[in-house]
Scaffold this motif. Structure first.
Motif, short mmCIF file in Angstrom:
data_model
loop_
_atom_site.label_atom_id
_atom_site.label_comp_id
_atom_site.label_asym_id
_atom_site.label_seq_id
_atom_site.Cartn_x
_atom_site.Cartn_y
_atom_site.Cartn_z
N GLY A 95 -4.08 0.26 3.10
CA GLY A 95 -5.11 1.00 2.37
C GLY A 95 -5.73 0.04 1.37
N CYS A 97 -4.71 -0.39 -2.09
CA CYS A 97 -3.96 -0.72 -3.30
C CYS A 97 -3.63 -2.22 -3.34
N CYS A 100 -1.20 -3.37 -0.64
CA CYS A 100 -1.84 -3.37 0.67
C CYS A 100 -2.77 -4.57 0.82
N CYS A 108 3.24 -0.10 -0.24
CA CYS A 108 2.01 0.58 -0.68
C CYS A 108 2.28 1.40 -1.94
N SER A 109 1.40 1.25 -2.93
CA SER A 109 1.67 1.87 -4.23
C SER A 109 0.92 3.18 -4.45
N ASP A 110 0.10 3.61 -3.49
CA ASP A 110 -0.56 4.91 -3.68
C ASP A 110 -0.51 5.80 -2.44
ZN LIG Z 1 -1.56 0.84 -0.41
#
Ligand SMILES: [Zn+2]
Length: 358
Positions: A95, A97, A100, A108-110
């Motif tokens: 994604g 973040c 990513c 992945c942090s979100d």
């Molecule tokens: Zn991410």
């Protein structure tokens, strides 16, 4: 692409069909799976127990499958790939973040990533699909044409041992001779992932025990012999030794707490298995005392990055050269894509069932 045979489910409600699908997709590489593996995640989706699975945008179904080994069917010039090359596609796609963007969509942090065959991206259980070079892991060792399907589950293991090396740095975690000789590792669970964790713990030099709450069939005991593992049925006897590395593939809170109560000073506990429907278990004050007083580290780990896939391929090559038949015996059956009952049946002899596509 139109009229491609694929194994599909409706996420998250479940069901499995083998049928022809039409999918809007393009890319510089066309790939054909040789084998795709079935794991607990696929079975969870098939039976509607995986709440977080979802279909790709604009589809009322998702093509299943995230474990695969594929051949390149056709490749645009400049991709660096050629027809016949062996590849393993990366499951998670990034994604936006920071993790990513750095190729670490495994961290992945979100939550704004997609996973092939699980969350919003069509998987690999189909005759053919398109992809891009960035997400393909090359397998140069042609001897891995079959066991290369274990790259995806093994990459999770490679990442976990990187986590273990990272979090162990706050104290001296090795033995006095700098190795892990004499250190004890427990791996809970005797599925393919459990065996791959135990094989890696043994590779690192841990005195490694693989455990389940029931006896196992002869095929599993043979793999234990081949890779220097000790099997223990923990339903029939207590284990009085303390453990330095605990890896849980069961996702069962009671099981995890049971073994957490055996954790040594400065030990590390890794939670890998998940089971959102498992019964609750009680964390007591004395459990917290133990974690605090012994400097115990507990960590969760999911997925892995492309670098871990590449390292997994190296380990498979090594293990294949040392003991090809034992490694191959992790793959207990090769089945036809039309056998959709595989996603709902329980077979005690099965370690890794794969679907044969070509
Ligand atoms: Zn991410």
């Amino acid at each position: 692409m139109t009229g491609v045979n694929a194994i599909t489910t409706k996420a998250p409600s479940g069901g499995v069909e083998y049928r022809k699908v039409d999918i809007e997709e393009s890319g510089p590489l066309e790939l054909s799976p040789i084998y795709t593996g079935i794991c607990g995640t696929d079975k969870g989706m098939a039976t509607g127990r995986l709440d977080f699975a979802y279909n790709p945008d604009g589809q009322d179904f998702i093509v299943m499958g995230h474990e695969s080994i594929c051949t390149v069917k056709s490749a645009d010039s400049g991709t660096g790939f050629h027809p016949g090359d062996l590849v393993v596609p990366v499951v998670r796609r990034p994604g936006g973040c920071i993790n990513c963007l750095a190729g670490r969509q495994d961290n992945c942090s979100d939550g704004d990533k997609h996973e092939a065959g699980i969350t919003g991206k069509n998987g690999f259980m189909r005759e053919t699909f398109y992809d891009v070079p960035e997400y393909l892991v090359r397998i140069k060792d042609s001897a891995l044409r079959e066991v290369g399907v274990l790259t995806e589950p093994l990459k999770n293991v490679v990442k976990v041992f990187e986590v273990v090396e990272t979090v162990s740095r706050r104290s001296i975690y090795t033995s006095r001779d700098s190795t892990y000789s004499g250190k004890k590792a427990y791996v809970v669970g005797t599925g393919a992932e459990g065996f791959l964790f135990a094989m890696m713990a043994s590779e690192y030099g841990f005195d490694t025990r693989i455990l389940n709450r029931h006896p196992v069939e002869e095929n599993r005991l043979k793999i234990c012999d081949a890779f220097g593992l000790t099997f223990t049925d923990y339903s029939t006897g207590s284990i009085d030794e303390s453990v330095d590395l605990l890896i849980d593939t069961s996702g069962d809170p009671g099981t995890f707490l049971n073994f957490m109560r055996k954790m040594n000073y400065n030990s590390i506990g890794i939670m890998f298995g998940t089971n959102g429907k498992a019964p609750a278990a009680e964390l007591t004050g004395s459990d917290i005392d133990r974690i605090v007083e012994r400097n115990i580290t507990l960590a969760g780990s999911v997925d892995a990055a492309k670098i871990h896939y590449e390292k997994a391929v190296s380990y498979l090559s090594r293990w294949n050269s040392v003991n090809a038949s034992a490694l191959a015996s992790l793959i207990t059956s090769k089945r036809d894509p039309s056998e959709t009952s595989l996603f709902t049946e329980r077979d005690p002899n099965s370690i890794k069932t794969v679907i044969k596509w070509t």
